[in-house]
Design a protein around this motif. Structure first.
Motif, PDB file in Angstrom:
ATOM      1  N   ARG A  31       0.879  -1.180   0.000  1.00 38.52           N
ATOM      2  CA  ARG A  31       0.000   0.000   0.000  1.00 38.52           C
ATOM      3  C   ARG A  31       0.911   1.223   0.000  1.00 38.52           C
ATOM      4  O   ARG A  31       2.112   1.096   0.311  1.00 38.52           O
ATOM      5  CB  ARG A  31      -0.911  -0.002   1.242  1.00 38.52           C
ATOM      6  CG  ARG A  31      -0.127  -0.021   2.544  1.00 38.52           C
ATOM      7  CD  ARG A  31      -0.989   0.138   3.790  1.00 38.52           C
ATOM      8  NE  ARG A  31      -0.131   0.533   4.915  1.00 38.52           N
ATOM      9  CZ  ARG A  31      -0.551   0.966   6.077  1.00 38.52           C
ATOM     10  NH1 ARG A  31      -1.856   1.041   6.322  1.00 38.52           N
ATOM     11  NH2 ARG A  31       0.275   1.331   7.021  1.00 38.52           N
TER      12      ARG A  31
ATOM     13  N   SER B 226       3.227   4.707   4.778  1.00 37.89           N
ATOM     14  CA  SER B 226       2.773   5.599   5.844  1.00 37.89           C
ATOM     15  C   SER B 226       3.630   6.857   5.860  1.00 37.89           C
ATOM     16  O   SER B 226       4.852   6.783   5.707  1.00 37.89           O
ATOM     17  CB  SER B 226       2.888   4.875   7.183  1.00 37.89           C
ATOM     18  OG  SER B 226       2.855   5.810   8.247  1.00 37.89           O
TER      19      SER B 226
ATOM     20  N   LEU C 148       5.271   6.273   9.938  1.00 37.97           N
ATOM     21  CA  LEU C 148       6.069   5.087  10.262  1.00 37.97           C
ATOM     22  C   LEU C 148       7.137   4.827   9.218  1.00 37.97           C
ATOM     23  O   LEU C 148       8.253   4.426   9.547  1.00 37.97           O
ATOM     24  CB  LEU C 148       5.122   3.876  10.335  1.00 37.97           C
ATOM     25  CG  LEU C 148       5.749   2.544  10.712  1.00 37.97           C
ATOM     26  CD1 LEU C 148       6.102   2.540  12.194  1.00 37.97           C
ATOM     27  CD2 LEU C 148       4.817   1.382  10.385  1.00 37.97           C
TER      28      LEU C 148
ATOM     29  N   PHE D 132       0.114  -5.565   9.944  1.00 35.39           N
ATOM     30  CA  PHE D 132       1.210  -6.031  10.799  1.00 35.39           C
ATOM     31  C   PHE D 132       1.824  -7.329  10.268  1.00 35.39           C
ATOM     32  O   PHE D 132       3.034  -7.532  10.385  1.00 35.39           O
ATOM     33  CB  PHE D 132       0.746  -6.154  12.250  1.00 35.39           C
ATOM     34  CG  PHE D 132       0.632  -4.818  12.932  1.00 35.39           C
ATOM     35  CD1 PHE D 132       1.759  -4.190  13.446  1.00 35.39           C
ATOM     36  CD2 PHE D 132      -0.586  -4.161  13.044  1.00 35.39           C
ATOM     37  CE1 PHE D 132       1.677  -2.940  14.059  1.00 35.39           C
ATOM     38  CE2 PHE D 132      -0.682  -2.914  13.651  1.00 35.39           C
ATOM     39  CZ  PHE D 132       0.449  -2.298  14.158  1.00 35.39           C
TER      40      PHE D 132
ATOM     41  N   SER E 212      -3.078   6.165   9.185  1.00 35.77           N
ATOM     42  CA  SER E 212      -2.155   5.720  10.245  1.00 35.77           C
ATOM     43  C   SER E 212      -2.897   5.426  11.543  1.00 35.77           C
ATOM     44  O   SER E 212      -2.608   4.437  12.222  1.00 35.77           O
ATOM     45  CB  SER E 212      -1.074   6.778  10.500  1.00 35.77           C
ATOM     46  OG  SER E 212      -0.086   6.738   9.482  1.00 35.77           O
TER      47      SER E 212
ATOM     48  N   THR F  95      -4.684   2.131  11.133  1.00 37.22           N
ATOM     49  CA  THR F  95      -3.787   0.977  11.058  1.00 37.22           C
ATOM     50  C   THR F  95      -3.167   0.671  12.416  1.00 37.22           C
ATOM     51  O   THR F  95      -3.088  -0.484  12.837  1.00 37.22           O
ATOM     52  CB  THR F  95      -2.638   1.246  10.059  1.00 37.22           C
ATOM     53  OG1 THR F  95      -3.170   1.741   8.841  1.00 37.22           O
ATOM     54  CG2 THR F  95      -1.855  -0.026   9.794  1.00 37.22           C
ATOM     55  N   ALA F  96      -2.704   1.732  13.068  1.00 34.95           N
ATOM     56  CA  ALA F  96      -1.866   1.552  14.257  1.00 34.95           C
ATOM     57  C   ALA F  96      -2.672   1.543  15.549  1.00 34.95           C
ATOM     58  O   ALA F  96      -2.163   1.111  16.579  1.00 34.95           O
ATOM     59  CB  ALA F  96      -0.824   2.660  14.321  1.00 34.95           C
TER      60      ALA F  96
ATOM     61  N   VAL G 134       3.931  -5.096  19.976  1.00 34.49           N
ATOM     62  CA  VAL G 134       4.670  -4.947  18.711  1.00 34.49           C
ATOM     63  C   VAL G 134       6.072  -5.494  18.974  1.00 34.49           C
ATOM     64  O   VAL G 134       6.840  -4.939  19.738  1.00 34.49           O
ATOM     65  CB  VAL G 134       4.725  -3.475  18.242  1.00 34.49           C
ATOM     66  CG1 VAL G 134       5.580  -3.348  16.977  1.00 34.49           C
ATOM     67  CG2 VAL G 134       3.313  -2.943  17.986  1.00 34.49           C
TER      68      VAL G 134
ATOM     69  N   PHE H  12      10.503  -4.172  14.507  1.00 36.75           N
ATOM     70  CA  PHE H  12      10.408  -3.540  13.190  1.00 36.75           C
ATOM     71  C   PHE H  12      11.798  -3.528  12.568  1.00 36.75           C
ATOM     72  O   PHE H  12      12.804  -3.549  13.281  1.00 36.75           O
ATOM     73  CB  PHE H  12       9.911  -2.092  13.304  1.00 36.75           C
ATOM     74  CG  PHE H  12       8.410  -1.936  13.372  1.00 36.75           C
ATOM     75  CD1 PHE H  12       7.581  -2.602  12.495  1.00 36.75           C
ATOM     76  CD2 PHE H  12       7.834  -1.090  14.321  1.00 36.75           C
ATOM     77  CE1 PHE H  12       6.200  -2.450  12.553  1.00 36.75           C
ATOM     78  CE2 PHE H  12       6.452  -0.927  14.390  1.00 36.75           C
ATOM     79  CZ  PHE H  12       5.638  -1.610  13.503  1.00 36.75           C
TER      80      PHE H  12
HETATM   81  C1  4MI Z   1       3.472   0.974  15.866  1.00 37.07           C
HETATM   82  S1  4MI Z   1       2.577   0.274  14.847  1.00 37.07           S
HETATM   83  C2  4MI Z   1       2.176   1.275  13.458  1.00 37.07           C
HETATM   84  C3  4MI Z   1       2.438   2.631  13.443  1.00 37.07           C
HETATM   85  C4  4MI Z   1       2.073   3.391  12.354  1.00 37.07           C
HETATM   86  C5  4MI Z   1       1.449   2.796  11.283  1.00 37.07           C
HETATM   87  C6  4MI Z   1       1.188   1.428  11.322  1.00 37.07           C
HETATM   88  C7  4MI Z   1       1.546   0.672  12.401  1.00 37.07           C
HETATM   89  C8  4MI Z   1       1.038   3.609  10.103  1.00 37.07           C
HETATM   90  O1  4MI Z   1       0.392   3.074   9.217  1.00 37.07           O
HETATM   91  O2  4MI Z   1       1.384   4.788  10.088  1.00 37.07           O
END
Ligand code: 4MI
Length: 398
Positions: A78, A81, A84, A171, A234, A237-238, A285, A288
């Motif tokens: 996609r 972000s 992120l 994720f 974001s 998602t987060a 989490v 990363f």
């Molecule tokens: C910490 S997890 C996470 C943070 C940001 C985004 C996705 C997952 C995003 O899409 O910005």
């Protein structure tokens, strides 16, 4: 220079995801920097090195993606972000906007509402009985965030069932793209992503809420109008799966640790410590990636330019080189300094929201529930990035 230790372990193997602690110990013990031979990448797992790498965004970039996919050479699933998967300077305007919208001052107006919502959720669940047996994942850990967070964003009521599977896939997609969890998620992703994308548009967001706040920031010129929907994305998602699994983690920890619920009942001012200790202990989490922008020395080795490096928050959060008795969930310790929310310029911008959700729910439970006990084996939910429960059978005694 000593030879770089290489491990053959696959952090995304289902058996490793089921119980990652031995893999984390092996990674920490192998050395400060380890080669993950299977993915032609590197890993760091010790607290000091994880913290140092997270603090050094100049050397370890995020804009090549924080999953295994390298955005310089492969197409992301996609559009990236803006927070992120971005670095300064592009990262900073979206970050500043969200930090304000999700900051402690802005959340004050939600506090009383969320406390009342938590009381009402818990009262409905208990239903006036002196004892209930429930699966705490759907009834508490998922129910509470889904009750308060989409409203706070300003989402319409219908279609919210897309939120958890969308986040779960996002994720998973930080792992290998040919991995079974990712392949399974691909099947329905067009519908989930389509709905999520629509909800990021101004006309689909309530006039009051985090979503409207983001669009208002664009009107002020703090963001471009083209950026606004991706910043809303974001949040979606987060902000859902993470808090569900964070609350699942603290409920599990409190039920599984002898004396923990009694201690928290005696000292309810520890609810925030309890949540942060659970975030340290479980690391919802887990890890990363970062990508090296040039040859970067780590310990007495060098990570070559353009390499992916897996930064294990979970392993750092239980590193005995830093924490005393790291495997103990201990409400009397000070968990601050954990890297469960990351560290540095990308440290979780939603952490105050997460803490307020957890605090609201735990406070409502503490006021009513005298005993919190597991009645069966909890069941793991496997995800390439998240540590999660699918099922948490609990007895709540009133
Ligand atoms: C910490 S997890 C996470 C943070 C940001 C985004 C996705 C997952 C995003 O899409 O910005």
């Amino acid at each position: 220079m000593s030879a770089l230790p290489a491990l053959d372990l696959d952090p995304f193997d289902p058996e490793v995801l089921r119980d990652p602690l031995p893999a984390h110990a092996a990674l920490r013990d192998a050395g400060p920097l380890v080669r993950l031979a299977r993915y032609d990448t590197y890993a760091i797992a010790r607290y000091a090195d994880v913290r140092a790498a997270l603090s050094d965004w100049q050397s370890f970039e995020s804009s090549a993606g924080v999953g295994l996919t390298n955005f310089r050479t492969e197409t992301p699933w996609r559009p990236p972000s803006l927070l992120l998967e971005a670095d300064p300077p592009a990262h900073d305007a979206p970050r500043t906007v969200l930090a304000k919208i999700l900051g402690p001052r802005a959340l004050r107006r939600l506090r009383e509402d969320w406390a009342a919502d938590a009381v009402s959720l818990v009262d409905d669940l208990l239903g006036g009985r002196s004892e209930v047996e429930v699966d705490a994942v759907p009834t508490l850990a998922a129910a509470f965030p889904l009750r308060v967070f989409p409203d706070a964003v300003g989402l319409r009521a219908d279609g919210r069932e897309h939120l958890l599977p969308y986040g779960d896939h996002a994720f998973n997609a930080f792992g290998p793209t040919d991995n079974p969890l990712v392949l399974a998620g691909n099947e329905h992703m067009a519908e989930h992503a389509g709905w999520v994308g629509q909800q990021c548009l101004r006309e689909n967001l309530a006039p009051v809420g985090f979503g409207a706040d983001i669009w208002a920031a664009a009107d002020r010129g703090d963001l471009t109008h083209a950026q606004a929907p991706l910043v809303v994305r974001s949040l979606l998602t987060a902000g859902v799966d993470t808090t569900v699994h964070g609350i699942g983690a603290v409920l599990h920890a409190l039920a599984a640790t002898p004396g923990a619920w009694d201690l928290l009942r005696a000292r309810p001012e520890l609810v925030r410590v309890a949540f942060d200790e659970a975030v340290r202990w479980e690391s919802p989490v887990q890890a990363f990636f970062r990508t090296t922008v040039r040859d970067v020395p780590v310990a007495d080795a060098v990570v070559p330019a353009g390499a992916k490096l897996l930064v294990f928050f979970a392993a750092a959060n239980r590193d005995p080189r830093y924490w005393a008795d790291p495997d103990a969930f201990d409400l009397t310790r000070d968990p601050s300094g954990h890297v469960g929310f990351g560290m540095g310029i990308h440290q979780c911008v939603g952490q105050h929201v997460a803490r307020l959700e957890a605090e609201s729910l735990l406070t409502a439970l503490l006021a009513r529930v005298t005993r919190l006990e597991l009645t069966g084996e909890p069941v793991r939910h496997l995800n390439n990035t998240l540590r999660a429960w699918d099922s948490l059978p609990l007895r709540l005694t009133v």
